[in-house]
Motif scaffolding. Sequence first.
Motif, PDB file in Angstrom:
ATOM      1  N   HIS A 262     -11.333  -0.328   8.941  1.00 34.71           N
ATOM      2  CA  HIS A 262     -10.992   0.258   7.699  1.00 34.71           C
ATOM      3  C   HIS A 262      -9.449   0.805   7.702  1.00 34.71           C
ATOM      4  CE1 HIS A 262     -15.747   0.854   7.321  1.00 34.71           C
ATOM      5  NE2 HIS A 262     -15.365  -0.012   6.536  1.00 34.71           N
ATOM      6  N   ILE A 263      -9.132   1.209   6.547  1.00 36.25           N
ATOM      7  CA  ILE A 263      -7.719   1.839   6.319  1.00 36.25           C
ATOM      8  C   ILE A 263      -8.347   2.887   5.615  1.00 36.25           C
ATOM      9  CG2 ILE A 263      -5.953   2.077   5.281  1.00 36.25           C
ATOM     10  CD1 ILE A 263      -5.471  -0.998   5.364  1.00 36.25           C
TER      11      ILE A 263
ATOM     12  N   THR B 276       0.887  11.795   2.745  1.00 35.88           N
ATOM     13  CA  THR B 276      -0.175  10.808   3.099  1.00 35.88           C
ATOM     14  C   THR B 276      -0.128  10.543   4.370  1.00 35.88           C
ATOM     15  OG1 THR B 276       0.001   9.871   0.590  1.00 35.88           O
ATOM     16  CG2 THR B 276      -1.415   8.552   2.497  1.00 35.88           C
ATOM     17  N   ILE B 277      -1.411  10.399   4.871  1.00 36.99           N
ATOM     18  CA  ILE B 277      -1.535  10.002   6.247  1.00 36.99           C
ATOM     19  C   ILE B 277      -2.515   8.679   6.071  1.00 36.99           C
ATOM     20  CG2 ILE B 277      -2.507  10.326   8.733  1.00 36.99           C
ATOM     21  CD1 ILE B 277      -2.318  13.444   7.799  1.00 36.99           C
ATOM     22  N   ILE B 278      -2.006   7.618   6.757  1.00 36.88           N
ATOM     23  CA  ILE B 278      -2.718   6.392   6.588  1.00 36.88           C
ATOM     24  C   ILE B 278      -3.280   5.905   7.913  1.00 36.88           C
ATOM     25  CG2 ILE B 278      -2.718   3.798   6.215  1.00 36.88           C
ATOM     26  CD1 ILE B 278      -0.450   4.415   3.897  1.00 36.88           C
TER      27      ILE B 278
ATOM     28  N   LEU C 228       0.833  -1.297  -0.148  1.00 38.01           N
ATOM     29  CA  LEU C 228      -0.128   0.086  -0.121  1.00 38.01           C
ATOM     30  C   LEU C 228       0.857   1.193  -0.029  1.00 38.01           C
ATOM     31  CD1 LEU C 228      -2.735   1.555   0.235  1.00 38.01           C
ATOM     32  CD2 LEU C 228      -2.573   1.165   2.701  1.00 38.01           C
ATOM     33  N   ILE C 229       1.899   1.215   0.855  1.00 32.92           N
ATOM     34  CA  ILE C 229       2.597   2.549   0.918  1.00 32.92           C
ATOM     35  C   ILE C 229       3.419   2.812  -0.285  1.00 32.92           C
ATOM     36  CG2 ILE C 229       2.616   2.772   3.434  1.00 32.92           C
ATOM     37  CD1 ILE C 229       5.479   1.732   3.551  1.00 32.92           C
TER      38      ILE C 229
ATOM     39  N   VAL D 232       5.126  10.003   4.267  1.00 32.94           N
ATOM     40  CA  VAL D 232       3.906   8.954   4.665  1.00 32.94           C
ATOM     41  C   VAL D 232       3.896   8.738   6.237  1.00 32.94           C
ATOM     42  CG1 VAL D 232       3.017   6.763   4.505  1.00 32.94           C
ATOM     43  CG2 VAL D 232       3.854   7.698   2.572  1.00 32.94           C
ATOM     44  N   ILE D 233       2.657   9.214   6.922  1.00 35.48           N
ATOM     45  CA  ILE D 233       2.614   8.704   8.177  1.00 35.48           C
ATOM     46  C   ILE D 233       1.659   7.745   8.571  1.00 35.48           C
ATOM     47  CG2 ILE D 233       2.025   9.681  10.521  1.00 35.48           C
ATOM     48  CD1 ILE D 233       3.038  12.557   9.396  1.00 35.48           C
ATOM     49  N   THR D 234       1.654   6.696   9.230  1.00 34.30           N
ATOM     50  CA  THR D 234       0.764   5.602   9.573  1.00 34.30           C
ATOM     51  C   THR D 234       0.603   5.377  11.188  1.00 34.30           C
ATOM     52  OG1 THR D 234       2.613   4.170   9.597  1.00 34.30           O
ATOM     53  CG2 THR D 234       1.691   4.159   7.276  1.00 34.30           C
ATOM     54  N   MET D 235      -0.725   5.182  11.106  1.00 28.04           N
ATOM     55  CA  MET D 235      -1.050   4.860  12.796  1.00 28.04           C
ATOM     56  C   MET D 235      -2.088   3.719  12.379  1.00 28.04           C
ATOM     57  SD  MET D 235      -2.062   8.448  14.483  1.00 28.04           S
ATOM     58  CE  MET D 235      -2.103   8.001  15.898  1.00 28.04           C
TER      59      MET D 235
END
Length: 282
Positions: free
Chosen positions: A275-276, A177-179, A82-83, A148-151
């Motif tokens: 959900h993502i 992008t923030i995920i 995904l990233i 990209v930042i993910t949580m």
Amino acid sequence: MDISKHKLFTTVKDNSVSKETFDLYRDEALDLLITFPQPNEKSLPKYYESDDYISHTDGKRSLFENAYHFIKNIALKNKLNLINSLNPEKGNLLDIGAGTGDFLTVAKNNGWNTKGVEPSEKAKAIAIKKGVSFAESTTELESHSFDVITMWHVLEHVPNLENQIKELKRLVKSNGTIIIAVPNFNSYDAKHYGKFWAAFDAPRHLWHFSKTSIKLLFEKEDLKLIKVLPMKFDAFYVSLLSEKYKTGKMNYIKAFFVGLQSNLKAASNLEFSSHIYIIKNR
């Protein structure tokens, strides 16, 4: 927190640690559930003090834990794909709530410049042994420095929701992008299990999101929700834990069919167990 203007949605029990009960109130304007009372920052860590808090360990002591890690390895590949699809040139990646560091390890090995933030010293110690680099908090990180930042199942845990979203806005690059991955209380499995739904997980989960709440909360900071993706495995995992909380037993077959039905229902109404959310900075 003033919850007087919100309606009581349900009362749930902390099945995994304290056995205390907590109320969930519904903010109808945001379609958001709020855990009440919320532990203060000093008392909150004690609610994570359990060997069964699986995201803070690499334990494989049981069939359930082995199954969890098997599915996690599949999920790690999906997260990496995904990233990479969102940012083929790669770049700087921040994972907030990095746990034992498996996602950052996979991303680092794939060419990303990675940084993690994790409040659990136990989980962080495991991650550091894997070569993961950490910041003590996001406040020490430079503004607009991450592509990209993910949580991953983390936003529901943060004490100050609006401040956290402001901090994401500060950290992400222009057009970055923030995920966000969170459970969905509008899913079939949530409605089926009601107060026994494991993804309520109060008081560790302070907030309980819907698609509407994510869209509206991030719009306040001029962050745009561009895509919502399903997390289909979550329906099975959450149903299994919910069966345990409801009946005291791991009813594997029943949980499987509830998870399957949840995904089948969501195929038409798009309300998956989790959900993502892919969110872009403007």
